[in-house]
Design an enzyme around this catalytic site. Structure first.
Site, mmCIF file in Angstrom:
data_model
loop_
_atom_site.group_PDB
_atom_site.id
_atom_site.type_symbol
_atom_site.label_atom_id
_atom_site.label_comp_id
_atom_site.label_asym_id
_atom_site.label_seq_id
_atom_site.Cartn_x
_atom_site.Cartn_y
_atom_site.Cartn_z
ATOM 1 N N ASP A 66 -7.255 -5.531 13.260
ATOM 2 C CA ASP A 66 -6.184 -4.619 12.854
ATOM 3 C C ASP A 66 -5.205 -4.462 14.017
ATOM 4 O OD1 ASP A 66 -4.541 -2.485 12.221
ATOM 5 O OD2 ASP A 66 -6.138 -1.331 11.261
ATOM 6 N N SER A 146 13.881 -7.094 6.793
ATOM 7 C CA SER A 146 14.044 -7.219 5.335
ATOM 8 C C SER A 146 15.461 -6.796 4.984
ATOM 9 C CB SER A 146 13.044 -6.317 4.617
ATOM 10 O OG SER A 146 13.387 -6.178 3.247
ATOM 11 N N TYR A 161 9.224 1.820 3.477
ATOM 12 C CA TYR A 161 9.580 0.425 3.778
ATOM 13 C C TYR A 161 11.019 0.348 4.298
ATOM 14 C CZ TYR A 161 9.445 -4.690 3.251
ATOM 15 O OH TYR A 161 9.455 -6.049 3.494
ATOM 16 N N LYS A 165 11.707 -0.976 8.074
ATOM 17 C CA LYS A 165 12.465 -2.226 8.221
ATOM 18 C C LYS A 165 13.838 -1.943 8.845
ATOM 19 C CE LYS A 165 9.360 -5.118 6.894
ATOM 20 N NZ LYS A 165 8.769 -6.062 7.860
ATOM 21 N N VAL A 194 10.945 -12.768 -1.371
ATOM 22 C CA VAL A 194 10.433 -14.117 -1.082
ATOM 23 C C VAL A 194 9.243 -14.393 -1.989
ATOM 24 C CG1 VAL A 194 9.634 -15.682 0.741
ATOM 25 C CG2 VAL A 194 11.117 -13.743 1.324
HETATM 26 N N1 LIG Z 1 7.636 -11.402 0.541
HETATM 27 C C1 LIG Z 1 8.800 -10.775 0.540
HETATM 28 O O1 LIG Z 1 9.438 -10.613 -0.502
HETATM 29 C C2 LIG Z 1 9.387 -10.264 1.826
HETATM 30 C C3 LIG Z 1 10.767 -9.986 1.860
HETATM 31 C C4 LIG Z 1 11.343 -9.513 3.040
HETATM 32 C C5 LIG Z 1 10.553 -9.308 4.157
HETATM 33 N N2 LIG Z 1 9.211 -9.593 4.092
HETATM 34 C C6 LIG Z 1 8.436 -9.333 5.286
HETATM 35 O O2 LIG Z 1 7.865 -10.534 5.752
HETATM 36 C C7 LIG Z 1 6.617 -10.261 6.389
HETATM 37 C C8 LIG Z 1 5.535 -11.130 5.773
HETATM 38 O O3 LIG Z 1 5.505 -10.905 4.377
HETATM 39 P P1 LIG Z 1 4.641 -11.829 3.377
HETATM 40 O O4 LIG Z 1 5.413 -11.978 2.128
HETATM 41 O O5 LIG Z 1 4.159 -13.050 4.076
HETATM 42 O O6 LIG Z 1 3.450 -10.822 3.047
HETATM 43 P P2 LIG Z 1 1.876 -11.054 3.188
HETATM 44 O O7 LIG Z 1 1.246 -9.821 2.606
HETATM 45 O O8 LIG Z 1 1.510 -12.374 2.602
HETATM 46 O O9 LIG Z 1 1.674 -11.080 4.772
HETATM 47 C C9 LIG Z 1 1.538 -9.943 5.548
HETATM 48 C C10 LIG Z 1 0.343 -10.155 6.444
HETATM 49 O O10 LIG Z 1 0.216 -9.021 7.297
HETATM 50 C C11 LIG Z 1 -1.175 -8.795 7.487
HETATM 51 N N3 LIG Z 1 -1.411 -7.430 7.906
HETATM 52 C C12 LIG Z 1 -1.112 -6.297 7.222
HETATM 53 N N4 LIG Z 1 -1.511 -5.237 7.936
HETATM 54 C C13 LIG Z 1 -2.068 -5.714 9.076
HETATM 55 C C14 LIG Z 1 -2.666 -5.108 10.209
HETATM 56 N N5 LIG Z 1 -2.792 -3.779 10.306
HETATM 57 N N6 LIG Z 1 -3.131 -5.902 11.190
HETATM 58 C C15 LIG Z 1 -3.033 -7.241 11.095
HETATM 59 N N7 LIG Z 1 -2.475 -7.867 10.056
HETATM 60 C C16 LIG Z 1 -1.995 -7.103 9.052
HETATM 61 C C17 LIG Z 1 -1.780 -9.082 6.112
HETATM 62 O O11 LIG Z 1 -3.175 -9.339 6.206
HETATM 63 C C18 LIG Z 1 -0.972 -10.285 5.669
HETATM 64 O O12 LIG Z 1 -1.623 -11.496 5.990
HETATM 65 C C19 LIG Z 1 6.372 -8.754 6.223
HETATM 66 O O13 LIG Z 1 6.821 -8.085 7.380
HETATM 67 C C20 LIG Z 1 7.267 -8.383 5.058
HETATM 68 O O14 LIG Z 1 7.660 -7.040 5.109
HETATM 69 C C21 LIG Z 1 8.621 -10.067 2.970
#
Ligand SMILES: NC(=O)c1ccc[n+]([C@@H]2O[C@H](COP(=O)([O-])OP(=O)(O)OC[C@H]3O[C@@H](n4cnc5c(N)ncnc54)[C@H](O)[C@@H]3O)[C@@H](O)[C@H]2O)c1
Length: 256
Positions: A66, A146, A161, A165, A194
């Site tokens: 974590d 984001s 969020y 962000k 995404v």
């Molecule tokens: N998918 C989207 O639509 C989108 C859009 C804009 C921004 N983002 C940002 O991109 C980043 C990645 O998003 P994603 O789509 O790959 O999501 P995802 O949920 O696949 O990846 C996030 C990862 O963070 C890890 N995580 C969460 N809390 C944690 C902690 N306390 N310690 C360690 N690891 C932790 C999770 O296990 C996960 O693997 C995030 O910051 C998200 O906010 C995503």
């Protein structure tokens, strides 16, 4: 590894490296010659991604823990130094999105958003930059922001969020100003929606997907690889004069 290896031998730490976007960044950076350290909560996913990278001849190490906890970040950093001896780049891609009304959100969920979306970013940046300063490394950092950090409304209420962000935008600026004298650059990317499990509920809702198409000039969500290419640009030599900025990867969402 690709013939063109702009990051050959360099080490990149990716927090949230077991997530869909983190994994896409790891693959692109690995194919571009970098050695990859993935830090994440999800051990099962980490092991699967590491096996996949290794099968492609990409050097990789992982730490499951974590990353809101200082002790876990210290352990992850120690593991990375033991494996590779150095860190040149950091990408922070941890993130959670509670999607709750502000008026009913429990304070614990609010606090968890701050911990994951901000504190984990602070802790990883701090420990890596400390060591970059000691060794005189001109490092590069890219945070995952984001479009919700640059606008007040999405498809549903999500104050925690938007707040966290939005903080990434200014953490990026403040880190960039603090560390620029040492040649360390800090930028972020601000993706639109995404195609990852992060928006699984939206993808299962045709109305939501239609609304996203309507508010996005290019009319679609992004692919993880498209975000990875933006991140790689900001980590690479082509962006040597860019620091403190947030690059939207948004299909035109913010241009409307
Ligand atoms: N998918 C989207 O639509 C989108 C859009 C804009 C921004 N983002 C940002 O991109 C980043 C990645 O998003 P994603 O789509 O790959 O999501 P995802 O949920 O696949 O990846 C996030 C990862 O963070 C890890 N995580 C969460 N809390 C944690 C902690 N306390 N310690 C360690 N690891 C932790 C999770 O296990 C996960 O693997 C995030 O910051 C998200 O906010 C995503």
């Amino acid at each position: 590894m690709m013939e063109d290896s702009p990051f050959k031998g360099q080490v990149v730490v990716i927090t949230g490296g077991a997530g869909a976007i983190g994994a896409a960044i790891g693959l692109l950076m690995g194919r571009s010659g970098a050695r990859i350290a993935l830090w994440d909560l999800n051990r099962t996913a980490l092991d699967a991604i590491a096996a996949d990278l290794s099968a492609q001849g990409i050097d990789c190490c992982v730490h499951a823990g974590d990353l809101t906890l200082e002790t876990e970040v210290e352990a992850a950093h120690a593991m990375t130094l033991a494996a590779f001896g150095r860190v040149d780049m950091l990408v922070t891609a941890t993130g959670i999105s509670p999607r709750e009304d502000a008026v009913t959100q429990p304070v614990g969920n609010w606090q968890r958003s701050l911990d994951v979306n901000m504190t984990s970013v602070f802790l990883a940046s701090r420990i890596i930059v400390r060591e970059m300063l000691e060794r005189g490394v001109k490092g590069r950092i890219v945070h995952l922001g984001s479009i919700m950090g640059l606008s007040g409304g999405g498809l549903y209420p999500n104050l925690a969020y938007h707040a966290t962000k939005g903080a990434i935008v200014n953490m990026t600026r403040a880190m960039a100003c603090e560390w620029a004298p040492h040649g360390i650059r800090v930028n972020s990317v601000a993706p639109t929606w995404v195609d990852t499990p992060f928006i699984g509920a939206l993808k299962a809702d045709p109305d939501a997907m239609r609304k996203i198409a309507e508010v996005t000039p290019l009319g679609r969500i992004a692919r993880p690889e498209e975000v990875a290419h933006g991140v790689a640009f900001l980590l690479g030599a082509q962006s040597a004069m860019i620091t403190g900025h947030t690059l939207p990867i948004d299909g035109g969402f913010l241009a409307r």
